[in-house]
Write a protein that holds these residues in place. Structure first.
Motif, PDB file in Angstrom:
ATOM      1  N   SER A   1      -1.838  -0.762  -6.921  1.00 60.87           N
ATOM      2  CA  SER A   1      -1.911   0.581  -6.343  1.00 60.87           C
ATOM      3  C   SER A   1      -0.526   1.218  -6.189  1.00 60.87           C
ATOM      4  CB  SER A   1      -2.597   0.532  -4.976  1.00 60.87           C
ATOM      5  OG  SER A   1      -1.732  -0.036  -4.022  1.00 60.87           O
ATOM      6  N   ARG A   2      -0.539   2.518  -6.182  1.00 60.10           N
ATOM      7  CA  ARG A   2       0.687   3.299  -5.971  1.00 60.10           C
ATOM      8  C   ARG A   2       1.244   3.034  -4.569  1.00 60.10           C
ATOM      9  NH1 ARG A   2       2.192   8.787  -4.387  1.00 60.10           N
ATOM     10  NH2 ARG A   2       3.963   9.421  -5.648  1.00 60.10           N
TER      11      ARG A   2
ATOM     12  N   TYR B   1       1.083   0.351  -2.795  1.00 56.25           N
ATOM     13  CA  TYR B   1       1.753  -0.951  -2.787  1.00 56.25           C
ATOM     14  C   TYR B   1       3.159  -0.813  -3.369  1.00 56.25           C
ATOM     15  CZ  TYR B   1       2.944  -5.744  -3.947  1.00 56.25           C
ATOM     16  OH  TYR B   1       3.602  -6.945  -4.056  1.00 56.25           O
TER      17      TYR B   1
ATOM     18  N   PHE C   1      -3.882  -0.764   3.617  1.00 59.47           N
ATOM     19  CA  PHE C   1      -4.820  -1.672   2.956  1.00 59.47           C
ATOM     20  C   PHE C   1      -5.821  -2.319   3.915  1.00 59.47           C
ATOM     21  CE2 PHE C   1      -1.028  -1.721   0.155  1.00 59.47           C
ATOM     22  CZ  PHE C   1      -1.610  -1.076  -0.929  1.00 59.47           C
TER      23      PHE C   1
ATOM     24  N   MET D   1      -4.882  -4.374  -4.664  1.00 58.00           N
ATOM     25  CA  MET D   1      -3.849  -3.644  -3.925  1.00 58.00           C
ATOM     26  C   MET D   1      -2.523  -3.708  -4.670  1.00 58.00           C
ATOM     27  SD  MET D   1      -2.870  -6.072  -0.683  1.00 58.00           S
ATOM     28  CE  MET D   1      -1.105  -5.888  -0.532  1.00 58.00           C
TER      29      MET D   1
END
Length: 183
Positions: free
Chosen positions: A76-77, A79, A125, A73
């Motif tokens: 990730s974008r 996050y 998430f 996570m």
């Protein structure tokens, strides 16, 4: 029986929770009468070091990808965008509070924004982040209410900072003890 394998993200979360738990404790205990700040800070550091040592040990011994269900996570974008929004919210709110002479509520605002950021993580998430977000948000609101009821800035800080710090340290401990990423 072997210990359950925690996802790498959960172990990183334990480490992050330990570090931020200590930060909250230091911030929240600053205005309390001596020797209370020293005692709670030492306890927080001891707990955090134990958590960090265990999390790093488990990270080092885990095979790559152990316990994970895909990409991190943290990479990730979603996050990055959530953390960016959090930082903007923290900065803007803190500037406004300072400008209006309400500096005693900066710690509360910080908890509220951090709580909302975890609620965002829950949506994007994992549902477990809803609990983290709700608790931290609630602690921030309690800090505001304590202030509105006439408490001093050190009391507001203690309620909010020690509450958040205790929650992050306890949540990180629970994750390691249960062997599951439930904070």
């Amino acid at each position: 029986m072997s210990a359950p394998v925690l996802p790498r993200d959960a172990l990183v979360g334990v480490a992050v929770g330990a570090v931020f738990g200590v930060a909250w404790v230091f911030w929240g205990s600053g205005g309390l009468a001596s020797p209370v700040p020293l005692v709670v800070r030492v306890v927080a550091v001891v707990v955090a070091v134990a958590l960090l040592v265990r999390a790093v040990t488990l990270l080092r011994s885990a095979p790559p990808g152990a316990g994970s269900g895909g990409g991190s996570m943290f990479a990730s974008r979603a996050y990055r965008l959530t953390v960016l929004a959090e930082l903007v919210g923290l900065f803007a709110g803190n500037v406004v509070l300072q400008a209006f002479g309400l500096a005693q509520y900066v710690i509360c605002w910080t908890a509220i924004v951090v709580g909302v950021h975890f609620l965002g993580f829950g949506r994007v998430f994992q549902r477990r982040f809803y609990t983290v977000g709700a608790v931290i948000l609630g602690i921030g609101i309690v800090g505001v209410l304590v202030g509105l009821l006439g408490a001093s800035a050190p009391v507001i800080a203690a309620v909010t900072g020690l509450g958040c710090g205790a929650y992050f340290l306890a949540g990180s401990s629970a994750t390691l003890l249960r062997g599951s990423p439930a904070v």
